[in-house]
Design a protein around this motif. Structure first.
Motif, PDB file in Angstrom:
ATOM      1  N   ASP A 191      38.026  28.898  61.808  1.00 24.39           N
ATOM      2  CA  ASP A 191      39.417  28.446  61.888  1.00 24.39           C
ATOM      3  C   ASP A 191      40.375  29.632  61.761  1.00 24.39           C
ATOM      4  OD1 ASP A 191      38.679  25.813  62.205  1.00 24.39           O
ATOM      5  OD2 ASP A 191      38.942  25.269  60.099  1.00 24.39           O
ATOM      6  N   THR A 192      40.033  30.575  60.887  1.00 27.32           N
ATOM      7  CA  THR A 192      40.886  31.746  60.686  1.00 27.32           C
ATOM      8  C   THR A 192      40.976  32.587  61.948  1.00 27.32           C
ATOM      9  OG1 THR A 192      40.418  31.851  58.304  1.00 27.32           O
ATOM     10  CG2 THR A 192      41.161  33.888  59.355  1.00 27.32           C
ATOM     11  N   VAL A 193      39.836  32.836  62.595  1.00 27.02           N
ATOM     12  CA  VAL A 193      39.889  33.677  63.796  1.00 27.02           C
ATOM     13  C   VAL A 193      40.585  32.946  64.939  1.00 27.02           C
ATOM     14  CG1 VAL A 193      37.862  34.984  63.100  1.00 27.02           C
ATOM     15  CG2 VAL A 193      37.583  33.071  64.668  1.00 27.02           C
ATOM     16  N   ASP A 194      40.460  31.628  64.995  1.00 28.75           N
ATOM     17  CA  ASP A 194      41.178  30.879  66.028  1.00 28.75           C
ATOM     18  C   ASP A 194      42.690  30.950  65.813  1.00 28.75           C
ATOM     19  OD1 ASP A 194      38.967  30.110  67.451  1.00 28.75           O
ATOM     20  OD2 ASP A 194      38.886  28.072  66.669  1.00 28.75           O
ATOM     21  N   ARG A 195      43.075  30.984  64.551  1.00 30.66           N
ATOM     22  CA  ARG A 195      44.511  31.000  64.241  1.00 30.66           C
ATOM     23  C   ARG A 195      45.127  32.381  64.435  1.00 30.66           C
ATOM     24  NH1 ARG A 195      47.370  28.917  58.576  1.00 30.66           N
ATOM     25  NH2 ARG A 195      49.517  29.282  59.256  1.00 30.66           N
ATOM     26  N   TYR A 196      44.417  33.419  64.012  1.00 29.52           N
ATOM     27  CA  TYR A 196      45.014  34.753  63.996  1.00 29.52           C
ATOM     28  C   TYR A 196      44.396  35.739  64.986  1.00 29.52           C
ATOM     29  CZ  TYR A 196      46.880  33.079  59.528  1.00 29.52           C
ATOM     30  OH  TYR A 196      47.512  32.348  58.554  1.00 29.52           O
ATOM     31  N   GLU A 231      41.152  37.663  58.056  1.00 27.94           N
ATOM     32  CA  GLU A 231      42.531  37.328  58.423  1.00 27.94           C
ATOM     33  C   GLU A 231      43.352  38.592  58.672  1.00 27.94           C
ATOM     34  OE1 GLU A 231      46.621  35.426  56.547  1.00 27.94           O
ATOM     35  OE2 GLU A 231      44.695  34.752  55.736  1.00 27.94           O
ATOM     36  N   ALA A 232      43.202  39.570  57.789  1.00 27.07           N
ATOM     37  CA  ALA A 232      43.975  40.805  57.930  1.00 27.07           C
ATOM     38  C   ALA A 232      43.614  41.531  59.229  1.00 27.07           C
ATOM     39  CB  ALA A 232      43.723  41.713  56.733  1.00 27.07           C
ATOM     40  N   GLY A 235      38.473  32.232  72.915  1.00 30.57           N
ATOM     41  CA  GLY A 235      38.374  33.653  73.228  1.00 30.57           C
ATOM     42  C   GLY A 235      38.133  34.522  72.012  1.00 30.57           C
ATOM     43  N   THR A 236      37.932  33.913  70.857  1.00 27.57           N
ATOM     44  CA  THR A 236      37.657  34.671  69.633  1.00 27.57           C
ATOM     45  C   THR A 236      36.174  34.563  69.283  1.00 27.57           C
ATOM     46  OG1 THR A 236      38.232  32.760  68.251  1.00 27.57           O
ATOM     47  CG2 THR A 236      40.000  34.330  68.770  1.00 27.57           C
ATOM     48  N   PHE A 237      35.760  35.292  68.254  1.00 32.13           N
ATOM     49  CA  PHE A 237      34.339  35.390  67.923  1.00 32.13           C
ATOM     50  C   PHE A 237      34.087  34.999  66.463  1.00 32.13           C
ATOM     51  CE2 PHE A 237      35.450  38.434  71.167  1.00 32.13           C
ATOM     52  CZ  PHE A 237      34.477  38.235  72.151  1.00 32.13           C
ATOM     53  N   ALA A 256      42.210  42.285  65.764  1.00 27.75           N
ATOM     54  CA  ALA A 256      40.789  41.992  65.933  1.00 27.75           C
ATOM     55  C   ALA A 256      40.613  40.604  66.550  1.00 27.75           C
ATOM     56  CB  ALA A 256      40.058  42.080  64.597  1.00 27.75           C
ATOM     57  N   SER A 257      39.426  40.391  67.107  1.00 25.41           N
ATOM     58  CA  SER A 257      39.135  39.111  67.762  1.00 25.41           C
ATOM     59  C   SER A 257      38.149  38.256  66.979  1.00 25.41           C
ATOM     60  CB  SER A 257      38.577  39.366  69.168  1.00 25.41           C
ATOM     61  OG  SER A 257      39.541  39.983  69.988  1.00 25.41           O
ATOM     62  N   GLY A 258      37.794  38.669  65.765  1.00 24.48           N
ATOM     63  CA  GLY A 258      36.892  37.849  64.975  1.00 24.48           C
ATOM     64  C   GLY A 258      35.945  38.671  64.133  1.00 24.48           C
TER      65      GLY A 258
END
Length: 318
Positions: free
Chosen positions: A296-301, A253-254, A24-26, A260-262
């Motif tokens: 990987d960052t957007v999937d995690r956060y 990441e921030a 669900g992230t971008f 945010a979604s990505g």
């Protein structure tokens, strides 16, 4: 590869889903630069701008699509350089949605974009039929007497996409009005003000600048990005323009920690390849690795798109 498991949306499937990862992230690549790409290519090649032909620009865009498309959830391109070749040659895998920029840019050669309009020649229904999944409009936002006109422009764009069943990606970029250039420009305040004005139009995806141009700690940037999240009740992502490539992973990441979604980014991903001895090898190597780490960052956060609306955040459906 990310170890995050796909989530289950609580909202009905929407056009924006086609641009997202299973989580669900971008993690989207922007390759819609026009005159600014010519300038970048000339600078990195040490050649005059006139030496950068349309064919060279198109070739680079298609090389980016081939190398980064497999790891991207969507790829944004313009209609002038590469779109037709991209679609006819089917360069993107099914996991990477094509998004077309439909903004007409006002831009002096070698200068910044100063204004935009909507390309009325495009046929959204025909684009949807051939596989385009979203459209993007850049809006140069200023505190000036044209704010209402820009809002009306953005509203027409969102409705055009909605009528065709396409995702609408609205990209306001805040710039100082003439009187602010000498008096000092509050970029972060302008980003929030633009979001407060334009996000209520409810585009499928709101694309905005990184606060403070990505300078600061993750905690500082997340606190600033939270001001954006507070006024945007649709899924939102960040762009990389104005951010040093080394700062962009921290900025992503921030922003994601703040809601945010990505991201939908270009320069932070592929600029390094412009000066490489083997452009394609660099795109397949360091540039693809950079995209993978950011994904990987957007999937995690990142917040999944189905939780990006006010209803989704409250546990309802959109």
């Amino acid at each position: 590869m990310s170890t995050v498991q796909p989530l289950t949306p609580t909202a009905p499937v929407a056009p924006v889903a086609a641009l997202a990862r299973p989580t669900g992230t971008f993690a989207m690549v922007a390759m819609d630069q026009r005159d600014s790409l010519r300038t970048l290519m000339a600078e990195h090649a040490g050649e005059p701008r006139a030496a950068i032909t349309d064919a060279r620009m198109t070739d680079f865009k298609l090389a980016v699509a081939a190398a980064l498309g497999p790891a991207a959830s969507a790829l944004l391109i313009d209609g002038h350089y590469g779109f037709r070749e991209l679609m006819d040659r089917r360069l993107l895998p099914a996991t990477c949605a094509p998004v077309l920029a439909v903004d007409v840019l006002t831009q002096e050669p070698g200068g910044p974009v100063t204004d935009t309009a909507l390309d009325t020649a495009v046929d959204p229904a025909a684009l949807a039929a051939e596989g385009v999944r979203g459209l993007k409009l850049l809006v140069i936002w200023r505190r000036d007497r044209h704010r209402e006109e820009r809002t009306e422009l953005a509203a027409r764009f969102v409705e055009m996409c909605r009528s065709a069943g396409l995702a609408s990606v609205l990209e306001p970029v805040a710039r100082p009005a003439p009187e602010e250039e000498s008096a000092g420009f509050d970029l972060d305040g302008a980003i929030v003000e633009a979001a407060r004005e334009l996000a209520p139009l409810r585009p499928s995806l709101y694309k905005c600048q990184v606060p403070s141009r990505g300078v600061g700690t993750v905690g500082d940037l997340a606190a600033r990005a939270a001001r954006i999240d507070a006024v945007v009740d649709v899924p939102w992502v960040v762009l990389s323009q104005g951010v040093e490539p080394a700062d962009f992973p921290k900025a992503v990441e921030a922003a994601c920690r703040a809601g945010a979604s990505g991201f939908l980014a270009g320069r932070a991903l592929w600029t390094g390849a412009l000066g490489a001895p083997d452009v394609r090898a660099d795109l397949r190597g360091p540039c693809a690795d950079r995209l993978g780490h950011l994904a990987d960052t957007v999937d995690r956060y990142g917040r999944p798109w189905w939780d990006g609306t006010a209803a989704g955040r409250a546990g309802g459906t959109a």
